[in-house]
Scaffold this motif. Structure first.
Motif, mmCIF file in Angstrom:
data_model
loop_
_atom_site.group_PDB
_atom_site.id
_atom_site.type_symbol
_atom_site.label_atom_id
_atom_site.label_comp_id
_atom_site.label_asym_id
_atom_site.label_seq_id
_atom_site.Cartn_x
_atom_site.Cartn_y
_atom_site.Cartn_z
ATOM 1 N N ILE A 125 0.857 -1.186 0.000
ATOM 2 C CA ILE A 125 0.000 0.000 0.000
ATOM 3 C C ILE A 125 0.893 1.236 0.000
ATOM 4 C CG2 ILE A 125 -2.030 -1.102 1.013
ATOM 5 C CD1 ILE A 125 -1.127 -0.335 3.775
ATOM 6 N N VAL A 126 0.351 2.359 -0.470
ATOM 7 C CA VAL A 126 1.191 3.537 -0.696
ATOM 8 C C VAL A 126 0.898 4.612 0.353
ATOM 9 C CG1 VAL A 126 1.633 3.072 -3.118
ATOM 10 C CG2 VAL A 126 -0.441 4.324 -2.494
ATOM 11 N N HIS A 192 -5.998 6.317 11.449
ATOM 12 C CA HIS A 192 -7.058 5.772 10.589
ATOM 13 C C HIS A 192 -7.495 4.387 11.064
ATOM 14 C CE1 HIS A 192 -6.237 9.107 7.857
ATOM 15 N NE2 HIS A 192 -7.180 8.689 7.038
ATOM 16 N N TRP A 193 -6.558 3.564 11.505
ATOM 17 C CA TRP A 193 -6.912 2.229 12.023
ATOM 18 C C TRP A 193 -7.833 2.377 13.235
ATOM 19 C CZ3 TRP A 193 -5.960 -1.260 16.167
ATOM 20 C CH2 TRP A 193 -6.073 -2.621 15.851
ATOM 21 N N CYS B 86 -4.680 4.869 -8.222
ATOM 22 C CA CYS B 86 -4.762 4.695 -6.775
ATOM 23 C C CYS B 86 -6.202 4.694 -6.293
ATOM 24 C CB CYS B 86 -4.007 5.819 -6.068
ATOM 25 S SG CYS B 86 -2.225 5.594 -6.154
ATOM 26 N N GLU B 88 -8.254 5.836 -2.972
ATOM 27 C CA GLU B 88 -8.052 6.700 -1.808
ATOM 28 C C GLU B 88 -9.389 7.215 -1.299
ATOM 29 O OE1 GLU B 88 -4.946 9.817 -2.782
ATOM 30 O OE2 GLU B 88 -4.974 8.759 -4.689
ATOM 31 N N PHE B 89 -9.388 7.700 -0.059
ATOM 32 C CA PHE B 89 -10.486 8.548 0.367
ATOM 33 C C PHE B 89 -10.421 9.844 -0.442
ATOM 34 C CE2 PHE B 89 -10.794 6.715 4.924
ATOM 35 C CZ PHE B 89 -12.013 6.085 4.661
ATOM 36 N N THR B 180 -6.167 -4.219 -5.457
ATOM 37 C CA THR B 180 -4.729 -4.475 -5.543
ATOM 38 C C THR B 180 -4.448 -5.572 -6.569
ATOM 39 O OG1 THR B 180 -4.503 -3.900 -3.221
ATOM 40 C CG2 THR B 180 -2.665 -5.056 -4.227
ATOM 41 N N ALA B 185 -3.116 0.728 -6.770
ATOM 42 C CA ALA B 185 -2.372 0.899 -5.516
ATOM 43 C C ALA B 185 -3.323 1.538 -4.502
ATOM 44 C CB ALA B 185 -1.151 1.782 -5.739
ATOM 45 N N VAL B 186 -3.465 0.909 -3.353
ATOM 46 C CA VAL B 186 -4.380 1.413 -2.321
ATOM 47 C C VAL B 186 -3.605 2.311 -1.360
ATOM 48 C CG1 VAL B 186 -5.941 0.772 -0.433
ATOM 49 C CG2 VAL B 186 -5.870 -0.616 -2.535
ATOM 50 N N ASP B 187 -4.183 3.458 -1.039
ATOM 51 C CA ASP B 187 -3.598 4.383 -0.061
ATOM 52 C C ASP B 187 -3.531 3.717 1.314
ATOM 53 O OD1 ASP B 187 -3.108 7.494 0.609
ATOM 54 O OD2 ASP B 187 -4.319 6.581 2.185
ATOM 55 N N ALA B 188 -2.395 3.891 1.985
ATOM 56 C CA ALA B 188 -2.178 3.221 3.278
ATOM 57 C C ALA B 188 -3.174 3.680 4.345
ATOM 58 C CB ALA B 188 -0.752 3.471 3.762
ATOM 59 N N ARG B 189 -3.568 4.959 4.297
ATOM 60 C CA ARG B 189 -4.479 5.451 5.337
ATOM 61 C C ARG B 189 -5.863 4.856 5.161
ATOM 62 N NH1 ARG B 189 -2.031 11.118 3.669
ATOM 63 N NH2 ARG B 189 -2.111 9.870 1.757
ATOM 64 N N TYR B 191 -6.451 2.051 3.711
ATOM 65 C CA TYR B 191 -6.330 0.628 4.027
ATOM 66 C C TYR B 191 -6.366 0.395 5.537
ATOM 67 C CZ TYR B 191 -5.241 -4.262 3.510
ATOM 68 O OH TYR B 191 -5.337 -5.626 3.545
ATOM 69 N N HIS B 192 -5.690 1.270 6.284
ATOM 70 C CA HIS B 192 -5.695 1.129 7.745
ATOM 71 C C HIS B 192 -7.104 1.332 8.310
ATOM 72 C CE1 HIS B 192 -1.322 1.109 7.538
ATOM 73 N NE2 HIS B 192 -1.237 0.981 8.844
ATOM 74 N N TRP B 193 -7.847 2.287 7.767
ATOM 75 C CA TRP B 193 -9.222 2.525 8.234
ATOM 76 C C TRP B 193 -10.044 1.252 8.001
ATOM 77 C CZ3 TRP B 193 -14.384 3.321 6.460
ATOM 78 C CH2 TRP B 193 -15.188 4.086 7.293
#
Lengths: 205, 205
Positions: A125-126, A192-193, B86, B88-89, B180, B185-189, B191-193
């Motif tokens: 993930i980016v 965010h988690w 990507c 993203e939110f 993916t 590419a998924v945004d890390a934030r 993905y964490h949410w």
């Protein structure tokens, strides 16, 4: 002799030419957009990415204990880029030749002392795709404790000052807001988690 | 005349001196660590931060509909830094003079067409504090739809190509994994949410 740690302190911030930097660089990307128009994007990248193609891992630890609430583990450390003590998931760059899974097990052990088992591993993930090339994988790890287990020793390198804090999952978002009020900077991915966890637990939706 | 969008394409990547860059820069931070030792950190930063002191907002939209599952809204767009489409939110830089709340309402309207109300706004959080100065606030917004509401029009600038996708909260993490696999590419934030949401909903803990 006492060796209480000092408050870290920033003494100077100076502009750096791309040629002078050892760890990071700026690049100009020439690209054609969806209408065929030539455009430019400026990007920052790390010079340290190895053959795995992934810069870093972060670990979402789940601490399971027979009599205490299920918790996670966050680390506190001074981060010069934001001139603040930060609250983050345990994390680190992937060493050359290491898999993301190995890096996660190693980083959790070094930064927190805990041994865990990998439960799931995210795709790549980016981290901030409008600005940098940085990427990572999120590794969920379970740490199973028994009644009476002592808190393990950290295995920090010289010059690493990292505190670890166990936080019950139900209190995580509130704790992160409290850390902010106390002057800490919370990592956006950890936040965010916690916000996702909170959304699922407390909202009507 | 048809004007189907082309596939965006990267034509060149070249090193950029800090002096040449318009939007971003590298800096060297001299700092003293907790033992008093002089150390150096290299950092990338945006040149665009305004008087709010915060670079950007991201919006976690919650779409509430009388007969459909509660959903969120993600946006798909090509991001030159990672050479990929990507997920993203909705998000964007805060304009000079704008509050984070105003920026969130504006960005949600422009990128998705949806009008929402702000439910909560995070403290300032840091996007990648080992590498950049970048910071942001996460704004949760509720969008309340009625039976039969049409999908609203986006309000994109010329040269902006952003797709929006409504995703039920219960399916979010799985959808991100599928994106993916399809080369996004998924945004890390984001993905964490989604991972936090999933942790609360599905795990034994």
């Amino acid at each position: 002799m006492s060796s209480d740690p000092l408050e870290p302190e920033i003494t100077a911030v100076t502009t750096l030419g791309s040629g002078e930097a050892k760890w990071v660089q700026l690049q100009k990307i020439d690209w054609k957009d969806q209408t065929g128009k030539a455009r430019i994007w400026e990007v920052a990248s790390r010079k340290t990415r190895g053959s795995s193609g992934v810069d870093a891992v972060a670990i979402a630890p789940i601490i399971i204990h027979p009599s205490r609430p299920t918790s996670t583990l966050v680390v506190l450390q001074f981060r010069p880029p934001v001139a603040a003590n930060c609250v983050e998931f345990p994390a680190g760059l992937i060493d050359e030749g290491e898999t993301p899974e190995q890096a996660a097990i190693r980083e959790l052990r070094e930064e927190t002392g805990y041994e865990g088992k990998v439960v799931s591993i995210s795709p790549t993930i980016v981290s901030d795709p409008g600005f940098t090339t940085a990427n990572m994988q999120l590794v969920v790890m379970e740490v199973n404790l028994k009644e009476g287990d002592k808190e393990p020793e950290q295995q920090l390198d010289d010059g690493e000052f990292i505190q670890r804090v166990v936080v019950p999952l139900d209190e995580l978002l509130e704790k992160l807001d409290n850390y902010t009020r106390d002057g800490y900077a919370v990592d956006a991915r950890l936040y965010h988690w916690a916000a996702g966890l909170d959304a699922a637990r407390k909202r009507k939706w």
